[in-house]
Design a protein around this motif. Structure first.
Motif, PDB file in Angstrom:
ATOM      1  N   MET A   1       0.860  -1.168   0.000  1.00 15.27           N
ATOM      2  CA  MET A   1       0.000   0.000   0.000  1.00 15.27           C
ATOM      3  C   MET A   1       0.899   1.220   0.000  1.00 15.27           C
ATOM      4  N   GLY A   2       0.621   2.190  -0.846  1.00 15.67           N
ATOM      5  CA  GLY A   2       1.449   3.381  -0.915  1.00 15.67           C
ATOM      6  C   GLY A   2       0.615   4.614  -1.086  1.00 15.67           C
ATOM      7  N   VAL A   3       1.308   5.688  -1.437  1.00 18.17           N
ATOM      8  CA  VAL A   3       0.638   6.972  -1.586  1.00 18.17           C
ATOM      9  C   VAL A   3      -0.345   6.983  -2.746  1.00 18.17           C
ATOM     10  N   ASP A   4      -0.215   6.028  -3.684  1.00 15.76           N
ATOM     11  CA  ASP A   4      -1.109   5.986  -4.828  1.00 15.76           C
ATOM     12  C   ASP A   4      -2.522   5.560  -4.450  1.00 15.76           C
ATOM     13  N   VAL A   5      -2.742   5.046  -3.232  1.00 19.42           N
ATOM     14  CA  VAL A   5      -4.086   4.662  -2.806  1.00 19.42           C
ATOM     15  C   VAL A   5      -4.878   5.867  -2.304  1.00 19.42           C
ATOM     16  N   VAL A   6      -4.224   6.987  -2.120  1.00 15.93           N
ATOM     17  CA  VAL A   6      -4.896   8.190  -1.624  1.00 15.93           C
ATOM     18  C   VAL A   6      -5.589   8.856  -2.806  1.00 15.93           C
ATOM     19  N   THR A   7      -6.912   8.773  -2.809  1.00 17.47           N
ATOM     20  CA  THR A   7      -7.713   9.346  -3.890  1.00 17.47           C
ATOM     21  C   THR A   7      -8.614  10.435  -3.330  1.00 17.47           C
ATOM     22  N   ASP A   8      -9.195  11.203  -4.229  1.00 14.03           N
ATOM     23  CA  ASP A   8     -10.132  12.242  -3.819  1.00 14.03           C
ATOM     24  C   ASP A   8     -11.316  11.631  -3.061  1.00 14.03           C
ATOM     25  N   GLU A   9     -11.777  10.463  -3.525  1.00 13.03           N
ATOM     26  CA  GLU A   9     -12.917   9.800  -2.880  1.00 13.03           C
ATOM     27  C   GLU A   9     -12.550   9.360  -1.459  1.00 13.03           C
ATOM     28  N   LEU A  10     -11.331   8.854  -1.302  1.00 11.29           N
ATOM     29  CA  LEU A  10     -10.866   8.425   0.015  1.00 11.29           C
ATOM     30  C   LEU A  10     -10.771   9.614   0.961  1.00 11.29           C
ATOM     31  N   VAL A  11     -10.285  10.744   0.459  1.00 11.69           N
ATOM     32  CA  VAL A  11     -10.186  11.955   1.278  1.00 11.69           C
ATOM     33  C   VAL A  11     -11.577  12.412   1.699  1.00 11.69           C
ATOM     34  N   ASP A  12     -12.527  12.378   0.772  1.00  9.43           N
ATOM     35  CA  ASP A  12     -13.905  12.776   1.102  1.00  9.43           C
ATOM     36  C   ASP A  12     -14.490  11.862   2.179  1.00  9.43           C
ATOM     37  N   ALA A  13     -14.234  10.560   2.061  1.00 12.33           N
ATOM     38  CA  ALA A  13     -14.746   9.617   3.059  1.00 12.33           C
ATOM     39  C   ALA A  13     -14.102   9.877   4.419  1.00 12.33           C
ATOM     40  N   ALA A  14     -12.819  10.144   4.433  1.00 12.24           N
ATOM     41  CA  ALA A  14     -12.122  10.439   5.693  1.00 12.24           C
ATOM     42  C   ALA A  14     -12.640  11.727   6.308  1.00 12.24           C
ATOM     43  N   ARG A  62     -11.134  20.659   7.183  1.00 15.32           N
ATOM     44  CA  ARG A  62     -10.875  21.900   6.455  1.00 15.32           C
ATOM     45  C   ARG A  62     -10.008  21.699   5.209  1.00 15.32           C
ATOM     46  N   VAL A  63      -9.651  20.445   4.888  1.00 15.86           N
ATOM     47  CA  VAL A  63      -8.789  20.168   3.741  1.00 15.86           C
ATOM     48  C   VAL A  63      -9.542  20.446   2.451  1.00 15.86           C
ATOM     49  N   ARG A  64      -8.885  21.148   1.577  1.00 12.93           N
ATOM     50  CA  ARG A  64      -9.437  21.436   0.244  1.00 12.93           C
ATOM     51  C   ARG A  64      -8.461  20.885  -0.791  1.00 12.93           C
ATOM     52  N   GLY A  65      -8.958  20.559  -1.953  1.00 17.04           N
ATOM     53  CA  GLY A  65      -8.091  20.105  -3.032  1.00 17.04           C
ATOM     54  C   GLY A  65      -7.944  18.602  -3.142  1.00 17.04           C
ATOM     55  N   GLY A  66      -8.780  17.859  -2.448  1.00 16.71           N
ATOM     56  CA  GLY A  66      -8.772  16.403  -2.575  1.00 16.71           C
ATOM     57  C   GLY A  66      -7.453  15.788  -2.141  1.00 16.71           C
ATOM     58  N   ALA A  67      -7.038  14.738  -2.869  1.00 16.65           N
ATOM     59  CA  ALA A  67      -5.825  13.990  -2.521  1.00 16.65           C
ATOM     60  C   ALA A  67      -4.586  14.864  -2.628  1.00 16.65           C
ATOM     61  N   THR A  68      -4.537  15.720  -3.642  1.00 14.70           N
ATOM     62  CA  THR A  68      -3.385  16.608  -3.821  1.00 14.70           C
ATOM     63  C   THR A  68      -3.281  17.579  -2.658  1.00 14.70           C
ATOM     64  N   GLY A  69      -4.382  18.170  -2.278  1.00 16.38           N
ATOM     65  CA  GLY A  69      -4.389  19.094  -1.150  1.00 16.38           C
ATOM     66  C   GLY A  69      -4.016  18.413   0.153  1.00 16.38           C
ATOM     67  N   LEU A  70      -4.491  17.184   0.330  1.00 20.17           N
ATOM     68  CA  LEU A  70      -4.180  16.437   1.544  1.00 20.17           C
ATOM     69  C   LEU A  70      -2.687  16.124   1.619  1.00 20.17           C
ATOM     70  N   THR A  74      -0.171  17.407   4.421  1.00 24.29           N
ATOM     71  CA  THR A  74       0.549  16.410   5.207  1.00 24.29           C
ATOM     72  C   THR A  74       2.038  16.724   5.258  1.00 24.29           C
ATOM     73  N   PHE A  75       2.638  17.001   4.115  1.00 24.19           N
ATOM     74  CA  PHE A  75       4.075  17.255   4.096  1.00 24.19           C
ATOM     75  C   PHE A  75       4.418  18.666   4.568  1.00 24.19           C
ATOM     76  N   ASP A 149       5.299  21.785  -7.859  1.00 20.55           N
ATOM     77  CA  ASP A 149       4.567  22.928  -7.320  1.00 20.55           C
ATOM     78  C   ASP A 149       4.261  22.751  -5.833  1.00 20.55           C
ATOM     79  N   GLN A 150       4.073  21.529  -5.389  1.00 19.07           N
ATOM     80  CA  GLN A 150       3.848  21.279  -3.959  1.00 19.07           C
ATOM     81  C   GLN A 150       5.121  21.563  -3.165  1.00 19.07           C
ATOM     82  N   ILE A 151       6.259  21.139  -3.707  1.00 18.55           N
ATOM     83  CA  ILE A 151       7.543  21.397  -3.050  1.00 18.55           C
ATOM     84  C   ILE A 151       7.806  22.893  -3.009  1.00 18.55           C
ATOM     85  N   ALA A 152       7.479  23.576  -4.082  1.00 22.06           N
ATOM     86  CA  ALA A 152       7.687  25.024  -4.138  1.00 22.06           C
ATOM     87  C   ALA A 152       6.892  25.710  -3.026  1.00 22.06           C
ATOM     88  N   ASP A 153       5.656  25.285  -2.814  1.00 18.75           N
ATOM     89  CA  ASP A 153       4.843  25.868  -1.744  1.00 18.75           C
ATOM     90  C   ASP A 153       5.434  25.573  -0.369  1.00 18.75           C
TER      91      ASP A 153
END
Length: 184
Positions: A1-14, A62-70, A74-75, A149-153
């Motif tokens: 199991m890795g980071v690829d299992v984190v989807t927008d749907e999973l974030v919404d459920a969480a 309060r997380v916005r942006g789905g899996a990418t935002g999460l 996180t990081f 772009d995530q690293i830049a932020d």
């Protein structure tokens, strides 16, 4: 199991409080967070990883942006936790610890020799030869699998600067590897 299992749907459920989704998020992201914290020299990476997820789960509604935002959040939390630890470490008195490596009375054991040959340690030594900003970018790109772009932020830099740091870091690593007689 890795980071690829984190989807927008999973974030919404969480976000909706689904315990199984929270567990899947943790199992999907925790290894990368732990690897990032270890690579940044956090002394208690296990504890720091737990703290990152406690903070993340508290902020989850309060997380916005789905899996990418999460992943970005996180990081960002992990980076802030690492900075906090390094600052706290600077305020602690300096102690001198006994070390097998510096004790002239000791003979290296077979276990110690095997540890030195471990691939992860060699990679970390190579990364330690890079300037801090190049090392930071490569760890976030490779270990944490974040987008430029995530690293830049996270680092407070432009995407172009992050790309340039990544390119320079890879060129330097290539030279280090080739100097050790490894052909690519």
């Amino acid at each position: 199991m890795g980071v690829d299992v984190v989807t927008d749907e999973l974030v919404d459920a969480a976000r909706a409080g689904d315990v199984a989704a929270l567990n899947t998020l943790y199992r999907g992201l925790a290894p990368a967070v732990h690897g990032y914290l270890c690579s940044k020299g956090v002394e208690d990476a296990d504890g720091a990883t737990s703290e990152v997820f406690l903070s993340l789960f508290d902020r989850l509604p309060r997380v916005r942006g789905g899996a990418t935002g999460l992943r970005k959040l996180t990081f960002s939390i992990a980076h802030a936790r690492m900075v906090d630890e390094h600052r706290a470490r600077k305020r602690r008195p300096i102690g001198v610890d006994w070390s097998v490596d510096t004790d002239p009375r000791q003979v290296p054991s077979a276990e110690h020799q095997a540890e030195l040959n471990d691939g992860t340690r060699r990679v970390m030594r190579m990364l330690d030869r890079l300037p801090a900003d190049q090392r930071e970018v490569l760890v976030l790109r490779i270990v944490a699998d974040l987008a430029v772009d995530q690293i830049a932020d996270i680092m407070g830099r432009s995407s172009g600067a992050v790309k340039q740091l990544q390119r320079r870091g890879m060129v330097t690593l290539r030279a280090i590897v080739e100097a050790q007689g490894v052909t690519l």
